[in-house]
Design an enzyme around this catalytic site. Structure first.
Site, PDB file in Angstrom:
ATOM      1  CG  HIS A 188      31.965  39.367  48.733  1.00 50.57           C
ATOM      2  ND1 HIS A 188      30.954  38.634  48.160  1.00 50.57           N
ATOM      3  CD2 HIS A 188      32.656  38.509  49.534  1.00 50.57           C
ATOM      4  CE1 HIS A 188      31.033  37.376  48.590  1.00 50.57           C
ATOM      5  NE2 HIS A 188      32.057  37.283  49.428  1.00 50.57           N
ATOM      6  CE  LYS A 205      34.108  37.536  45.710  1.00 46.20           C
ATOM      7  NZ  LYS A 205      35.364  36.770  45.734  1.00 46.20           N
TER       8      LYS A 205
HETATM    9  N1  LIG Z   1      37.596  30.150  49.756  1.00 50.87           N
HETATM   10  C1  LIG Z   1      37.460  31.040  50.746  1.00 50.87           C
HETATM   11  O1  LIG Z   1      37.047  30.720  51.872  1.00 50.87           O
HETATM   12  C2  LIG Z   1      37.851  32.454  50.484  1.00 50.87           C
HETATM   13  C3  LIG Z   1      38.332  32.799  49.260  1.00 50.87           C
HETATM   14  N2  LIG Z   1      38.818  34.043  49.021  1.00 50.87           N
HETATM   15  C4  LIG Z   1      39.432  34.256  47.720  1.00 50.87           C
HETATM   16  O2  LIG Z   1      40.846  34.339  47.902  1.00 50.87           O
HETATM   17  C5  LIG Z   1      41.401  35.143  46.889  1.00 50.87           C
HETATM   18  C6  LIG Z   1      42.268  36.244  47.522  1.00 50.87           C
HETATM   19  O3  LIG Z   1      41.445  37.109  48.281  1.00 50.87           O
HETATM   20  P1  LIG Z   1      42.081  38.335  49.098  1.00 50.87           P
HETATM   21  O4  LIG Z   1      43.104  37.848  50.070  1.00 50.87           O
HETATM   22  O5  LIG Z   1      40.932  39.131  49.590  1.00 50.87           O
HETATM   23  O6  LIG Z   1      42.792  39.129  47.900  1.00 50.87           O
HETATM   24  P2  LIG Z   1      44.094  40.050  47.942  1.00 50.87           P
HETATM   25  O7  LIG Z   1      44.133  40.775  46.632  1.00 50.87           O
HETATM   26  O8  LIG Z   1      44.131  40.836  49.211  1.00 50.87           O
HETATM   27  O9  LIG Z   1      45.302  38.999  48.004  1.00 50.87           O
HETATM   28  C7  LIG Z   1      45.735  38.221  46.927  1.00 50.87           C
HETATM   29  C8  LIG Z   1      47.228  38.141  47.026  1.00 50.87           C
HETATM   30  O10 LIG Z   1      47.740  37.222  46.065  1.00 50.87           O
HETATM   31  C9  LIG Z   1      48.868  37.833  45.457  1.00 50.87           C
HETATM   32  N3  LIG Z   1      49.202  37.246  44.174  1.00 50.87           N
HETATM   33  C10 LIG Z   1      48.560  37.395  42.981  1.00 50.87           C
HETATM   34  N4  LIG Z   1      49.233  36.727  42.027  1.00 50.87           N
HETATM   35  C11 LIG Z   1      50.318  36.171  42.633  1.00 50.87           C
HETATM   36  C12 LIG Z   1      51.406  35.358  42.181  1.00 50.87           C
HETATM   37  N5  LIG Z   1      51.532  35.015  40.892  1.00 50.87           N
HETATM   38  N6  LIG Z   1      52.335  34.953  43.066  1.00 50.87           N
HETATM   39  C13 LIG Z   1      52.223  35.283  44.366  1.00 50.87           C
HETATM   40  N7  LIG Z   1      51.236  36.068  44.859  1.00 50.87           N
HETATM   41  C14 LIG Z   1      50.291  36.486  43.997  1.00 50.87           C
HETATM   42  C15 LIG Z   1      48.468  39.299  45.349  1.00 50.87           C
HETATM   43  O11 LIG Z   1      49.574  40.114  45.070  1.00 50.87           O
HETATM   44  P3  LIG Z   1      49.325  41.526  44.290  1.00 50.87           P
HETATM   45  O12 LIG Z   1      48.573  42.370  45.263  1.00 50.87           O
HETATM   46  O13 LIG Z   1      50.708  41.991  44.011  1.00 50.87           O
HETATM   47  O14 LIG Z   1      48.530  41.188  43.065  1.00 50.87           O
HETATM   48  C16 LIG Z   1      47.884  39.510  46.732  1.00 50.87           C
HETATM   49  O15 LIG Z   1      48.891  39.760  47.693  1.00 50.87           O
HETATM   50  C17 LIG Z   1      40.223  35.679  46.062  1.00 50.87           C
HETATM   51  O16 LIG Z   1      40.055  34.829  44.940  1.00 50.87           O
HETATM   52  C18 LIG Z   1      39.038  35.520  47.017  1.00 50.87           C
HETATM   53  O17 LIG Z   1      37.810  35.404  46.381  1.00 50.87           O
HETATM   54  C19 LIG Z   1      38.812  35.008  49.989  1.00 50.87           C
HETATM   55  C20 LIG Z   1      38.318  34.738  51.212  1.00 50.87           C
HETATM   56  C21 LIG Z   1      37.775  33.442  51.571  1.00 50.87           C
HETATM   57  O1  LIG Z   2      36.844  37.697  48.076  1.00 41.90           O
HETATM   58  C1  LIG Z   2      36.420  37.524  49.247  1.00 41.90           C
HETATM   59  O2  LIG Z   2      36.628  38.327  50.145  1.00 41.90           O
HETATM   60  C2  LIG Z   2      35.691  36.281  49.536  1.00 41.90           C
HETATM   61  N1  LIG Z   2      35.657  35.366  48.619  1.00 41.90           N
HETATM   62  C3  LIG Z   2      35.034  34.100  48.707  1.00 41.90           C
HETATM   63  C4  LIG Z   2      33.935  34.005  47.651  1.00 41.90           C
HETATM   64  O3  LIG Z   2      34.175  34.405  46.498  1.00 41.90           O
HETATM   65  O4  LIG Z   2      32.863  33.505  47.965  1.00 41.90           O
HETATM   66  C5  LIG Z   2      34.605  33.732  50.094  1.00 41.90           C
HETATM   67  C6  LIG Z   2      34.173  34.865  50.962  1.00 41.90           C
HETATM   68  O5  LIG Z   2      32.845  35.173  50.688  1.00 41.90           O
HETATM   69  C7  LIG Z   2      35.087  36.082  50.868  1.00 41.90           C
END
Ligand SMILES: NC(=O)C1=CN([C@@H]2O[C@H](COP(=O)(O)OP(=O)(O)OC[C@H]3O[C@@H](n4cnc5c(N)ncnc54)[C@H](OP(=O)(O)O)[C@@H]3O)[C@@H](O)[C@H]2O)C=CC1
Ligand SMILES: O=C(O)C1=N[C@H](C(=O)O)C[C@H](O)C1
Length: 272
Positions: free
Chosen positions: A161, A165
Site C-alpha cells: 500500500h 496507510k
Molecule cells: N474497505 C475498503 O474498500 C477500503 C478501506 N479503506 C480504509 O478507509 C480508511 C480511510 O482511508 P483513506 O481515505 O485513505 O484515509 P485518509 O486519511 O485520506 O482519510 C480519512 C479521513 O477521515 C477523517 N476523520 C478521521 N477522524 C474523523 C472524525 N472523528 N470525524 C470526521 N472525520 C474524521 C480524516 O480527517 P483528518 O485528516 O483530519 O484526520 C480524513 O479526512 C482507512 O481505514 C483505509 O484502510 C481505504 C480504501 C478502501
Molecule cells: O488504506 C487503503 O488505502 C486501503 N485499505 C483497505 C485495506 O486495508 O485493505 C483496502 C485497500 O487495499 C486500500
C-alpha cells in the site's frame, strides 16, 4: 437533471480524505443517489465551507459539518471510510438515525467490532475491509483453494500500500487470511503468523503468514501465495483506482435500504 426525492440521500464522513473525495465524485456521477451531507472532524478547515468549493470546484450546495448526528438524521445511508474511533462513534449515531451505515474503515480492534455489532442490533451495517468486486471474488477463490490443498502447501499473504496507510496487515489481507483459515477449517487466530523478524525458527506447518510493504502511491496489491515443494500458486489482486472501492460502497448503501437490522458484508451485497 433533477433527482427524485425517493433517491436515497447519502452522507460521506471523512469527506476530505482520499476515499471521502472519491466517494463524493462517484455518488454525484452515479445518478442513483443524492449527496445530502459531508462530515469532517471538528476544527478541520473545510467545516462551514461548500464541499464543491473545498474540493477545488464549483459550489454544490452541501456544507461540510462537524455535527454527524444532524447530518445523519437527513440521510438514508452513511458511507464511512475514516478511522476506528470515529467509525465506532458513527455506528451508534447512524443507528440512532436509522440510516444504513457502510463501513470501509480498517484497523478495527475486537472492542471496536463488538461496539459495531451492538449498533447493528438497531440498524443495517455493511462492513468490509475491501469493497471491490475483484477482491471479494478473490476471497471466495482463496477459501476454495485453501480447502482443496493440504498443509504441504504453506499459505503466505503479502500486501503493498501507499506510504500514508496507518494499519497493517491491511483489512483486505485479514479478509484473505480469514478465508484461507476457513478453508482449512480453523479460526485465523490459531494459524496467524504476524510479520517476521530476527531468529524466528523454521516456518510452522499449517500457519498463515502475513507481510506488508508500504511506499509511494500504491493503491493496494494483495498476493495469496500457496507454496509447496516444487510448485507455487499465486492468487493476486491489483487495485489501480480507488473508484472500485467507492463504487462498491455505493452499491452497498443502495442494497442495504430494504434490509433488516444486522451486520452484513460485501459477499452479501454481491451475492457471492
Ligand atoms: N474497505 C475498503 O474498500 C477500503 C478501506 N479503506 C480504509 O478507509 C480508511 C480511510 O482511508 P483513506 O481515505 O485513505 O484515509 P485518509 O486519511 O485520506 O482519510 C480519512 C479521513 O477521515 C477523517 N476523520 C478521521 N477522524 C474523523 C472524525 N472523528 N470525524 C470526521 N472525520 C474524521 C480524516 O480527517 P483528518 O485528516 O483530519 O484526520 C480524513 O479526512 C482507512 O481505514 C483505509 O484502510 C481505504 C480504501 C478502501
Ligand atoms: O488504506 C487503503 O488505502 C486501503 N485499505 C483497505 C485495506 O486495508 O485493505 C483496502 C485497500 O487495499 C486500500
Amino acid at each position: 437533471m433533477g433527482m427524485s426525492e425517493d433517491t436515497p440521500g447519502i452522507v460521506v464522513t471523512g469527506v476530505s480524505g482520499r476515499m471521502g473525495q472519491m466517494l463524493v465524485r462517484v455518488i454525484r456521477e452515479s445518478g442513483r443517489a443524492r449527496l445530502v451531507g459531508a462530515v469532517e472532524r471538528a476544527g478541520h478547515d473545510w467545516i462551514g465551507r461548500d464541499l464543491g468549493e473545498a474540493m477545488g470546484g464549483a459550489p454544490i450546495g452541501v456544507t461540510v459539518t462537524d455535527d454527524p448526528l444532524q447530518a445523519f438524521a437527513r440521510a438514508q445511508a452513511v458511507i464511512d471510510f475514516t478511522a476506528p474511533a470515529a467509525t465506532v462513534e458513527f455506528a451508534a449515531l447512524a443507528a440512532q438515525a436509522r440510516a444504513v451505515h457502510v463501513i470501509g474503515t480498517t484497523g478495527l480492534s475486537d472492542d471496536d467490532l463488538a461496539r459495531i455489532r451492538a449498533a447493528a442490533r438497531h440498524a443495517v451495517i455493511i462492513r468490509a475491509g475491501n469493497m471491490s468486486l475483484g477482491v471479494n471474488l478473490l476471497v471466495q477463490l482463496t477459501r476454495k483453494v485453501a480447502a482443496a490443498l493440504d498443509e504441504d502447501w504453506d499459505i503466505e499473504i503479502v500486501e503493498a500500500h501507499h506510504r500514508h496507510k496507518v494499519d497493517a496487515p491491511s483489512g483486505t489481507a485479514l479478509m484473505l487470511g480469514e478465508a484461507a483459515a476457513e478453508g482449512r477449517g480453523k479460526p485465523l487466530q490459531d494459524l496467524r503468523d504476524p510479520a517476521r523478524e530476527g531468529i524466528t525458527g523454521p516456518r510452522q506447518r499449517g500457519h498463515i503468514g502475513f507481510a506488508a510493504i508500504r511506499g509511494g502511491d500504491v493503491v493496494g496489491e494483495h498476493d495469496v501465495i500457496f507454496a509447496a515443494d516444487g510448485e507455487r500458486i499465486v492468487l493476486r489482486h491489483v487495485a489501480t483506482d480507488r473508484a472500485i472501492f467507492a463504487r462498491g460502497a455505493l452499491r452497498a448503501a443502495l442494497w442495504g435500504q430494504d434490509k433488516k437490522p444486522g451486520e452484513y458484508d460485501m459477499l452479501d451485497v454481491l451475492g457471492l
